[in-house]
Scaffold this motif. Structure first.
Motif, PDB file in Angstrom:
ATOM      1  N   ILE A 156     -20.607  -2.143 -38.134  1.00 22.41           N
ATOM      2  CA  ILE A 156     -20.815  -2.026 -36.689  1.00 22.41           C
ATOM      3  C   ILE A 156     -19.990  -0.874 -36.123  1.00 22.41           C
ATOM      4  O   ILE A 156     -20.494  -0.015 -35.387  1.00 22.41           O
ATOM      5  CB  ILE A 156     -20.457  -3.354 -35.986  1.00 22.41           C
ATOM      6  CG1 ILE A 156     -21.447  -4.448 -36.394  1.00 22.41           C
ATOM      7  CG2 ILE A 156     -20.453  -3.178 -34.466  1.00 22.41           C
ATOM      8  CD1 ILE A 156     -21.117  -5.819 -35.849  1.00 22.41           C
ATOM      9  N   GLN A 157     -18.710  -0.830 -36.469  1.00 19.63           N
ATOM     10  CA  GLN A 157     -17.852   0.251 -35.998  1.00 19.63           C
ATOM     11  C   GLN A 157     -18.280   1.593 -36.593  1.00 19.63           C
ATOM     12  O   GLN A 157     -18.243   2.624 -35.923  1.00 19.63           O
ATOM     13  CB  GLN A 157     -16.387  -0.038 -36.359  1.00 19.63           C
ATOM     14  CG  GLN A 157     -15.802  -1.255 -35.674  1.00 19.63           C
ATOM     15  CD  GLN A 157     -15.963  -2.527 -36.489  1.00 19.63           C
ATOM     16  OE1 GLN A 157     -17.015  -2.780 -37.064  1.00 19.63           O
ATOM     17  NE2 GLN A 157     -14.913  -3.346 -36.535  1.00 19.63           N
ATOM     18  N   LEU A 158     -18.679   1.553 -37.849  1.00 19.57           N
ATOM     19  CA  LEU A 158     -19.104   2.774 -38.528  1.00 19.57           C
ATOM     20  C   LEU A 158     -20.357   3.356 -37.881  1.00 19.57           C
ATOM     21  O   LEU A 158     -20.482   4.570 -37.708  1.00 19.57           O
ATOM     22  CB  LEU A 158     -19.363   2.469 -40.003  1.00 19.57           C
ATOM     23  CG  LEU A 158     -19.464   3.649 -40.970  1.00 19.57           C
ATOM     24  CD1 LEU A 158     -18.168   4.428 -41.005  1.00 19.57           C
ATOM     25  CD2 LEU A 158     -19.815   3.149 -42.365  1.00 19.57           C
ATOM     26  N   HIS A 159     -21.268   2.490 -37.489  1.00 16.19           N
ATOM     27  CA  HIS A 159     -22.506   2.934 -36.834  1.00 16.19           C
ATOM     28  C   HIS A 159     -22.222   3.511 -35.452  1.00 16.19           C
ATOM     29  O   HIS A 159     -22.847   4.498 -35.039  1.00 16.19           O
ATOM     30  CB  HIS A 159     -23.478   1.758 -36.720  1.00 16.19           C
ATOM     31  CG  HIS A 159     -24.714   2.074 -35.938  1.00 16.19           C
ATOM     32  ND1 HIS A 159     -25.736   2.856 -36.431  1.00 16.19           N
ATOM     33  CD2 HIS A 159     -25.093   1.717 -34.672  1.00 16.19           C
ATOM     34  CE1 HIS A 159     -26.684   2.971 -35.516  1.00 16.19           C
ATOM     35  NE2 HIS A 159     -26.321   2.293 -34.443  1.00 16.19           N
ATOM     36  N   PHE A 160     -21.274   2.927 -34.734  1.00 11.37           N
ATOM     37  CA  PHE A 160     -20.993   3.370 -33.365  1.00 11.37           C
ATOM     38  C   PHE A 160     -20.201   4.675 -33.338  1.00 11.37           C
ATOM     39  O   PHE A 160     -20.537   5.601 -32.594  1.00 11.37           O
ATOM     40  CB  PHE A 160     -20.229   2.279 -32.619  1.00 11.37           C
ATOM     41  CG  PHE A 160     -19.900   2.627 -31.195  1.00 11.37           C
ATOM     42  CD1 PHE A 160     -20.867   2.533 -30.204  1.00 11.37           C
ATOM     43  CD2 PHE A 160     -18.625   3.053 -30.842  1.00 11.37           C
ATOM     44  CE1 PHE A 160     -20.572   2.856 -28.885  1.00 11.37           C
ATOM     45  CE2 PHE A 160     -18.321   3.374 -29.528  1.00 11.37           C
ATOM     46  CZ  PHE A 160     -19.295   3.275 -28.549  1.00 11.37           C
ATOM     47  N   TYR A 161     -19.150   4.765 -34.136  1.00  9.68           N
ATOM     48  CA  TYR A 161     -18.270   5.939 -34.089  1.00  9.68           C
ATOM     49  C   TYR A 161     -18.696   7.051 -35.041  1.00  9.68           C
ATOM     50  O   TYR A 161     -18.337   8.210 -34.821  1.00  9.68           O
ATOM     51  CB  TYR A 161     -16.829   5.531 -34.421  1.00  9.68           C
ATOM     52  CG  TYR A 161     -16.186   4.664 -33.375  1.00  9.68           C
ATOM     53  CD1 TYR A 161     -15.815   5.179 -32.141  1.00  9.68           C
ATOM     54  CD2 TYR A 161     -15.948   3.316 -33.613  1.00  9.68           C
ATOM     55  CE1 TYR A 161     -15.224   4.385 -31.169  1.00  9.68           C
ATOM     56  CE2 TYR A 161     -15.354   2.507 -32.657  1.00  9.68           C
ATOM     57  CZ  TYR A 161     -14.997   3.047 -31.436  1.00  9.68           C
ATOM     58  OH  TYR A 161     -14.415   2.246 -30.482  1.00  9.68           O
TER      59      TYR A 161
END
Length: 204
Positions: A156-161
């Motif tokens: 999730i964090q990887l997709h957003f940032y």
């Protein structure tokens, strides 16, 4: 081990994220409640307000920023991402912030307290909580070291940032967060040893 097995399979990534967040949330919930109970119990001990802020406490507060940075960026990514388990990720990150804050306050307070009566020596109020938090922080240290330090284990964090931004965030915040858990264990061990002994100055 189960997390790394699941995260390696694309069709099970969602389940892997849910599994690790449920485990972390349970751990944060139990340790937060234990910390609150510990705060109440150690109030029976004498507080030494004249003791200066020790190096261990300064390091603890400084290392806490790593957990705050990591959790804050996780909350931001969870809030603006519409994927599975984003609510769970948000709750887990928020619980981490609350747990870290409560634990730091507890350690700073308990490190300045000590027994003054034979009854306190016998009952040792709050020592079971200190022991529980000591073991729990070792577990959270292992989680941070083995799982959270990997940028690719948080889709999730990887997709957003994006890969580079999240890698930088992880490499800046996680060393401090890992050190915070390890140093918390050391501080709790010192409390376990020192706070439940009568100091010579208090002996009549």
């Amino acid at each position: 081990i189960l997390f790394f097995v699941l995260i390696s399979r694309p069709e099970l990534i969602t389940f892997a994220v849910m599994e690790v967040n449920v485990c972390e949330l349970s751990l944060y919930g139990m340790t937060t409640m234990a910390t609150i109970v510990g705060m109440i119990q150690v109030r029976q001990l004498k507080f030494d307000g004249l003791r200066n802020l020790e190096l261990d406490n300064i390091l603890l507060v400084g290392a806490q920023t790593g957990t705050f940075i990591y959790s804050t960026f996780t909350i931001i990514s969870g809030h603006f991402t519409e994927e599975n388990n984003t609510v769970l990720v948000l709750i887990t990150a928020s619980a981490s912030l609350v747990q870290t804050f409560c634990q730091t306050v507890f350690i700073l307070d308990a490190s300045r307290r000590s027994c003054v009566t034979p009854d306190q020596i016998r009952k040792k109020p709050g020592r079971e909580i200190v022991t529980f938090l000591l073991v729990s922080n070792l577990a959270m240290w292992a989680i941070n070291t083995l799982e959270k330090s990997r940028a690719d284990s948080h889709p999730i964090q990887l997709h957003f940032y994006g890969l580079w931004a999240w890698t930088i965030i992880t490499h800046v915040s996680m060393p401090l967060a890992i050190f915070y858990r390890f140093h918390s264990t050391v501080c709790l061990c010192e409390i376990w040893k020192r706070s439940y002994k009568i100091k010579p100055s208090y002996i009549m």
